[in-house]
Design an enzyme around this catalytic site. Structure first.
Site, PDB file in Angstrom:
ATOM      1  N   HIS A 173      29.143 -46.400  18.309  1.00 38.61           N
ATOM      2  CA  HIS A 173      28.561 -45.323  17.500  1.00 38.61           C
ATOM      3  C   HIS A 173      28.801 -43.981  18.194  1.00 38.61           C
ATOM      4  O   HIS A 173      29.216 -42.997  17.566  1.00 38.61           O
ATOM      5  CB  HIS A 173      27.067 -45.589  17.322  1.00 38.61           C
ATOM      6  CG  HIS A 173      26.438 -44.813  16.214  1.00 38.61           C
ATOM      7  ND1 HIS A 173      25.101 -44.907  15.905  1.00 38.61           N
ATOM      8  CD2 HIS A 173      26.937 -43.898  15.342  1.00 38.61           C
ATOM      9  CE1 HIS A 173      24.818 -44.110  14.885  1.00 38.61           C
ATOM     10  NE2 HIS A 173      25.921 -43.482  14.536  1.00 38.61           N
TER      11      HIS A 173
ATOM     12  N   GLU B  59      24.351 -53.231  22.956  1.00 33.44           N
ATOM     13  CA  GLU B  59      24.656 -51.945  23.607  1.00 33.44           C
ATOM     14  C   GLU B  59      26.043 -51.433  23.260  1.00 33.44           C
ATOM     15  O   GLU B  59      26.259 -50.216  23.168  1.00 33.44           O
ATOM     16  CB  GLU B  59      24.492 -52.058  25.127  1.00 33.44           C
ATOM     17  CG  GLU B  59      23.072 -52.343  25.592  1.00 33.44           C
ATOM     18  CD  GLU B  59      22.062 -51.322  25.107  1.00 33.44           C
ATOM     19  OE1 GLU B  59      22.439 -50.155  24.844  1.00 33.44           O
ATOM     20  OE2 GLU B  59      20.870 -51.684  24.982  1.00 33.44           O
TER      21      GLU B  59
ATOM     22  N   HIS C  95      25.884 -49.438  20.179  1.00 28.67           N
ATOM     23  CA  HIS C  95      25.541 -48.046  20.474  1.00 28.67           C
ATOM     24  C   HIS C  95      26.760 -47.280  20.995  1.00 28.67           C
ATOM     25  O   HIS C  95      27.003 -46.127  20.622  1.00 28.67           O
ATOM     26  CB  HIS C  95      24.443 -47.988  21.546  1.00 28.67           C
ATOM     27  CG  HIS C  95      23.088 -48.393  21.069  1.00 28.67           C
ATOM     28  ND1 HIS C  95      22.520 -47.877  19.934  1.00 28.67           N
ATOM     29  CD2 HIS C  95      22.177 -49.252  21.601  1.00 28.67           C
ATOM     30  CE1 HIS C  95      21.298 -48.405  19.780  1.00 28.67           C
ATOM     31  NE2 HIS C  95      21.077 -49.242  20.769  1.00 28.67           N
TER      32      HIS C  95
END
Length: 592
Positions: free
Chosen positions: A392, A386, A389
């Site tokens: 990102h 996670e 993510h």
């Protein structure tokens, strides 16, 4: 499960970074609602370049404000799905989203009524339109799939109704479902929870695994007709929209936005079938190690290396993650350090909290990550996934304008899985204890199985049931059972005795309400193995290209972005390489 009041503030979301109070949220809600009413007046009234720019600018502002409203409501709801006020707030903002979609639904048909030369002239006349240029011209790709303004408005009005199957399943699966009873260590009966099931599925006591497995499936079996009805409605809704929008198939409709050829999806499934022999060999090895006459599904989660148990606190997990991700560079690691106490992460499983884990970015604020940390190795990997993510989101939001900051799910799974692969290599490479190293090797195999083979199996399930709907074949719980059971048996091989519960497995998968989503886990995993291998070799060019990839948002189509990192999924080599890695892992594990 942890009581909310005992959790440090640093391990909870800081929703006030989005809105300082619920009153501020309400004021913004009213503002957005008013501005949506205002934007409706542009329908039929965009006659020149200046009016086009004004509409687009206002539209982006409203969209950004709405996103904050939605995320705040979603976070509040997910903290405790039982709270009626939070349920009402989320429903209210979803209705506002339908209103926004309806108010702007005229625009795409209007834009496509313009010839491209007229649009080019507008862009030359108004310098501000250059910001929107790429998106505007990309819309022409959808020309044959866009309906009239009146039809688009009607579909927008139907948005909430079309989402009803997904929302209904969410309430069943998160708020209403009650698992069966298990026997605790004191010999007393107590309700199973998801957290307890995650632990008991790994128990060395086979009877406890069996009891937990049956208690876990009990409500899904009891509700399988109801859940079958919700999934059938979701699939049929998707197929109906596919036909209305003139796509050849629901699969091609789902892939169109990312400009992914259907051959990539089909090649993935074909490659997985060719690679099943290694998975069958692993299932056979599991049966041998466990020394059971019949290998059952509740035997698939138990570690095959006894005497190894990881008790990893959240703080320890975070430090391990930081060390593992050092090949990504100093800036990446330092940003992760800052996120730990910045109100980004809601860490612990609490009563009523949404299950699972996710990341959602808020442009102009920061990412928000949901965890249900359980102090085990899986939780370490979930955290690392996670935060991939989250980073990102951080990089894309920092380096891209709002219009291209939001990245495709297709590339999102690469960012998260590169982190996981780096973590796994770090743990194996630094483990000196032979038993623990073997345990990690086994964990790598199981991780590969879950992220690649299981997701491809899910992807194949989606493909089959959508094709059934497209052929107008019966689509109900019985049909889902038949398809799921056949696939599960095919992927796992003859060494596994399926039992009565397996066929109901489809009923517990929330991703099926987001059609053709899960295959991206598998393509992401294959891509990640390719990228991580080069990062671990100290390839500076790969590191720089990969960080640029994280900063790229949606500035290009996913396959093109990946090619910049050296990954070509159309050619298929990363998928074949990944399957070769899996085969090698199984052979190494079987020899030791």
């Amino acid at each position: 499960m942890v009581e909310t009041k005992s959790i440090p503030e640093s391990e909870k979301w800081k929703k006030e970074h989005i809105f300082s109070s619920e009153e501020a949220w309400k004021r913004s809600y009213e503002e957005v609602s008013t501005r949506i009413d205002d934007i409706k007046h542009y329908q039929g009234n965009i006659t020149n370049a200046k009016e086009l720019l004004t509409y687009l600018t206002k539209g982006e502002e409203i969209s950004q404000k709405y996103s904050k409203l939605y995320v705040y409501a979603m976070l509040s709801h997910d903290e405790d799905t039982r709270v009626a006020e939070s349920q009402a707030r989320l429903s209210k903002v979803q209705q506002l989203g339908v209103k926004l979609s309806s108010a702007t639904s005229f625009f795409t048909p209007f834009l496509l009524s313009l010839d491209e030369q007229t649009l080019s002239t507008y862009i030359k006349q108004e310098e501000g339109l250059q910001y929107f240029e790429e998106d505007l011209f990309d819309t022409y790709r959808y020309k044959e799939h866009v309906l009239s303004a009146e039809q688009e408005a009607l579909l927008s009005e139907m948005g909430e109704a079309l989402q009803a199957p997904r929302n209904t399943y969410g309430m069943i699966n998160n708020a209403d479902i009650t698992f069966g009873y298990i026997t605790n260590d004191q010999g007393e009966k107590e309700r199973l929870t998801r957290g307890k099931y995650a632990l008991l599925s790994k128990s060395s006591d086979r009877e406890k695994r069996k009891e937990a497995y049956k208690a876990y499936y009990e409500p899904y079996i009891g509700l399988h007709n109801t859940i079958g009805s919700t999934l059938s409605a979701a699939v049929k809704n998707n197929v109906k929209l596919t036909k209305l929008r003139n796509y050849p198939s629901a699969l091609e409709k789902a892939l169109f936005g990312d400009k992914v050829p259907k051959e990539v999806y089909e090649t993935l499934i074909q490659a997985a079938h060719k690679g099943k022999e290694a998975l069958h060999a692993y299932t056979k090895e599991r049966k041998k190690i466990l020394n059971v006459n019949e290998l059952r599904p509740y035997d698939l989660g138990v570690p095959l290396v006894e005497g190894v148990k990881y008790d990893i606190s959240y703080d320890e997990a975070y430090e391990m993650m930081l060390k593992a991700l050092s090949p990504l560079g100093e800036d990446y690691v330092s940003q992760l350090k800052e996120m730990k106490a910045a109100g980004v992460i809601d860490v612990h499983e609490t009563p009523g909290k949404r299950s699972g884990a996710y990341n959602i970015g808020v442009y102009g604020v920061h990412p928000y990550v949901l965890l249900n940390h359980r102090n085990d190795l899986d939780s370490l990997f979930t955290l690392t996934h996670e935060m991939g993510h989250a980073m990102h989101s951080y990089y894309s939001n920092k380096h891209q304008p709002h219009i291209t900051a939001g990245y495709s799910i297709f590339v999102a799974e690469v960012a998260s899985t590169v982190n996981e692969v780096l973590l796994m290599h770090h743990l194996i490479d630094h483990e000196k204890d032979d038993k623990k190293r073997r345990y990690l090797l086994h964990h790598f195999i199981d991780q590969f199985k879950g992220t690649f083979f299981t997701q491809v199996m899910f992807a194949e399930f989606e493909k089959i049931v959508h094709e059934k709907a497209e052929k107008e074949e019966p689509l109900n719980a019985s049909a889902f059972n038949e398809v799921y059971e056949e696939l599960f048996g095919s992927y796992h091989g003859e060494s596994l005795e399926l039992g009565d519960e397996v066929k109901y497995g489809w009923s517990r998968i929330p991703h099926f309400y987001r059609p053709f989503y899960v295959y991206k886990y598998a393509t992401g995993y294959a891509s990640a193995i390719h990228i991580a291998d080069r990062l671990l070799k100290g390839d500076e060019e790969t590191k720089n290209n990969y960080l640029e990839f994280l900063k790229s948002g949606s500035s290009d189509y996913p396959l093109s972005l990946l090619k910049r990192t050296g990954v070509d999924l159309e050619e298929g080599e990363p998928i074949r390489n990944a399957l070769n890695v899996f085969s090698g892992l199984v052979k190494e594990f079987s020899k030791e």
